[in-house]
Motif scaffolding. Structure first.
Motif, PDB file in Angstrom:
ATOM      1  N   ARG A 122     -16.879  -0.262  -5.940  1.00  0.00           N
ATOM      2  CA  ARG A 122     -18.106  -0.312  -5.198  1.00  0.00           C
ATOM      3  C   ARG A 122     -19.382   0.209  -5.591  1.00  0.00           C
ATOM      4  NH1 ARG A 122     -16.341  -0.818   1.015  1.00  0.00           N
ATOM      5  NH2 ARG A 122     -14.553  -2.001   0.733  1.00  0.00           N
ATOM      6  N   MET A 123     -19.126   0.998  -6.820  1.00  0.00           N
ATOM      7  CA  MET A 123     -20.223   1.638  -7.523  1.00  0.00           C
ATOM      8  C   MET A 123     -20.730   0.682  -8.834  1.00  0.00           C
ATOM      9  SD  MET A 123     -19.822   5.116  -9.516  1.00  0.00           S
ATOM     10  CE  MET A 123     -21.116   6.467 -10.159  1.00  0.00           C
ATOM     11  N   SER A 141      -3.406 -10.814   5.064  1.00  0.00           N
ATOM     12  CA  SER A 141      -3.676 -11.767   6.052  1.00  0.00           C
ATOM     13  C   SER A 141      -5.170 -11.517   6.854  1.00  0.00           C
ATOM     14  CB  SER A 141      -2.914 -11.825   7.025  1.00  0.00           C
ATOM     15  OG  SER A 141      -2.616 -10.473   7.708  1.00  0.00           O
ATOM     16  N   ASP A 142      -5.632 -10.273   6.508  1.00  0.00           N
ATOM     17  CA  ASP A 142      -6.890  -9.891   7.238  1.00  0.00           C
ATOM     18  C   ASP A 142      -8.210  -9.767   6.190  1.00  0.00           C
ATOM     19  OD1 ASP A 142      -5.581  -7.858   6.031  1.00  0.00           O
ATOM     20  OD2 ASP A 142      -6.271  -6.289   7.536  1.00  0.00           O
ATOM     21  N   VAL A 143      -7.933 -10.415   5.123  1.00  0.00           N
ATOM     22  CA  VAL A 143      -9.103 -10.341   4.265  1.00  0.00           C
ATOM     23  C   VAL A 143      -9.596 -11.699   3.792  1.00  0.00           C
ATOM     24  CG1 VAL A 143      -9.545  -9.686   1.635  1.00  0.00           C
ATOM     25  CG2 VAL A 143      -7.998  -8.307   2.949  1.00  0.00           C
ATOM     26  N   ASP A 155     -13.213   0.936   4.919  1.00  0.00           N
ATOM     27  CA  ASP A 155     -12.686   1.817   4.138  1.00  0.00           C
ATOM     28  C   ASP A 155     -11.474   0.954   3.193  1.00  0.00           C
ATOM     29  OD1 ASP A 155     -14.065   3.953   4.655  1.00  0.00           O
ATOM     30  OD2 ASP A 155     -12.710   4.202   6.517  1.00  0.00           O
ATOM     31  N   LEU A 156     -11.050   0.037   3.722  1.00  0.00           N
ATOM     32  CA  LEU A 156      -9.978  -0.799   3.151  1.00  0.00           C
ATOM     33  C   LEU A 156     -10.332  -1.789   2.082  1.00  0.00           C
ATOM     34  CD1 LEU A 156      -8.572  -1.770   6.713  1.00  0.00           C
ATOM     35  CD2 LEU A 156      -7.860   0.145   5.325  1.00  0.00           C
ATOM     36  N   ASP A 157      -9.988  -1.258   0.835  1.00  0.00           N
ATOM     37  CA  ASP A 157     -10.679  -2.252  -0.316  1.00  0.00           C
ATOM     38  C   ASP A 157      -9.357  -2.715  -1.196  1.00  0.00           C
ATOM     39  OD1 ASP A 157     -11.734  -2.948  -2.514  1.00  0.00           O
ATOM     40  OD2 ASP A 157     -13.244  -1.411  -2.599  1.00  0.00           O
ATOM     41  N   PRO A 158      -9.136  -3.900  -1.083  1.00  0.00           N
ATOM     42  CA  PRO A 158      -7.904  -4.128  -1.846  1.00  0.00           C
ATOM     43  C   PRO A 158      -8.116  -4.093  -3.404  1.00  0.00           C
ATOM     44  CG  PRO A 158      -9.418  -6.216  -1.131  1.00  0.00           C
ATOM     45  CD  PRO A 158      -9.735  -5.445  -0.432  1.00  0.00           C
ATOM     46  N   LYS A 159      -9.419  -4.121  -4.018  1.00  0.00           N
ATOM     47  CA  LYS A 159      -9.595  -3.990  -5.434  1.00  0.00           C
ATOM     48  C   LYS A 159      -8.882  -2.374  -5.507  1.00  0.00           C
ATOM     49  CE  LYS A 159     -13.600  -6.612  -6.096  1.00  0.00           C
ATOM     50  NZ  LYS A 159     -14.959  -6.488  -6.436  1.00  0.00           N
ATOM     51  N   LEU A 160      -9.329  -1.514  -4.875  1.00  0.00           N
ATOM     52  CA  LEU A 160      -8.919  -0.140  -5.323  1.00  0.00           C
ATOM     53  C   LEU A 160      -7.471   0.115  -5.076  1.00  0.00           C
ATOM     54  CD1 LEU A 160      -9.541   2.756  -5.832  1.00  0.00           C
ATOM     55  CD2 LEU A 160     -10.197   3.261  -3.589  1.00  0.00           C
ATOM     56  N   LEU A 161      -6.945  -0.614  -3.554  1.00  0.00           N
ATOM     57  CA  LEU A 161      -5.411  -0.513  -3.440  1.00  0.00           C
ATOM     58  C   LEU A 161      -4.623  -1.188  -4.718  1.00  0.00           C
ATOM     59  CD1 LEU A 161      -2.989   0.070  -1.749  1.00  0.00           C
ATOM     60  CD2 LEU A 161      -3.219  -2.271  -0.665  1.00  0.00           C
TER      61      LEU A 161
END
Length: 231
Positions: free
Chosen positions: A46-47, A138-140, A107-113
């Motif tokens: 996100r930067m 399922s929640d994205v 705070d929940l970022d699939p890219k970072l995970l």
């Protein structure tokens, strides 16, 4: 470098550099061994690229990192001063996981995970050849809920579009539950037993999936029954 605190205290002097937004997260990425600009971007998705470039230049000027050009490749590597920040990053990680427990949806970022998971794969236990793990969250939003990890003997890649290979196993879960597993808040076995996570594929592979990933060190940190009050 940010504005001065005008204190001789070494904590104040260190924070004049390190408390600027994103700076310590870039150090976190460098500490993990990430060296190339585009890979650093994936660790701080996100930067903006412009701000990342600016912060890297500041770290180079401060003697924390060194910029090395090798042909058309540019690498950023920690100097001895930068390497001494490793225990600082590790201590903040332990403190944060122990005392800051609440996660907002933002705070929940699939890219970072996915990026973090791809660099903590135990290649010794993943099946030989090419293994493709498909994740469905399922929640994205529909345009960001499908991810693929393509694993070979020596490396792994993260894809947010179908790479076109046969899928070995599919992991279905909410992003929140998957993040909780990765942080050590929820055990793989409990998540599978409760149905919070489902794995589709041949039975032997379904059972083996948790062993393919090595959780981050902070995942094993004991948690108190309470954390800091949330504002």
């Amino acid at each position: 470098m940010g504005s001065s605190y005008y204190q001789f205290c070494p904590v104040a002097k260190a924070m004049e550099l390190l408390d600027e937004r994103w700076t310590l997260l870039i150090v976190r990425e460098l500490v993990t061994g990430t060296e190339h600009f585009n890979e650093l971007r994936r660790g701080v998705p996100r930067m903006s690229p412009t701000l990342l470039s600016k912060r890297l230049q500041q770290l180079v000027r401060a003697g924390i990192a060194e910029r090395r050009s090798e042909g058309h490749q540019v690498r950023y590597v920690l100097t001895p001063a930068g390497h001494e920040l490793r225990p600082v990053v590790e201590a903040l990680s332990v403190w944060g996981i122990r005392w800051i427990g609440e996660l907002g949806d933002a705070d929940l970022d699939p890219k970072l995970l996915m990026w973090d998971m791809h660099r903590r794969i135990d290649h010794d236990v993943v099946p030989a050849g090419r293994t493709v793990v498909r994740f469905v969250f399922s929640d994205v939003a529909a345009n960001a809920c499908h991810w693929w990890l393509v694993i070979t003997a020596a490396e792994a890649d993260v894809c947010d579009v179908d790479p076109g290979f046969d899928v070995t196993v599919t992991v279905s879960a909410s992003l929140r539950h998957m993040v909780e597993i990765w942080r050590g808040d929820l055990e793989w076995t409990a998540a599978l037993r409760s149905g919070a996570v489902a794995v589709q594929g041949p039975e032997t592979l379904r059972r083996a999936v948790p062993d393919w990933f090595t959780l981050p060190p902070f995942a094993s940190v004991p948690r108190p029954a309470y954390g800091l009050p949330q504002g």
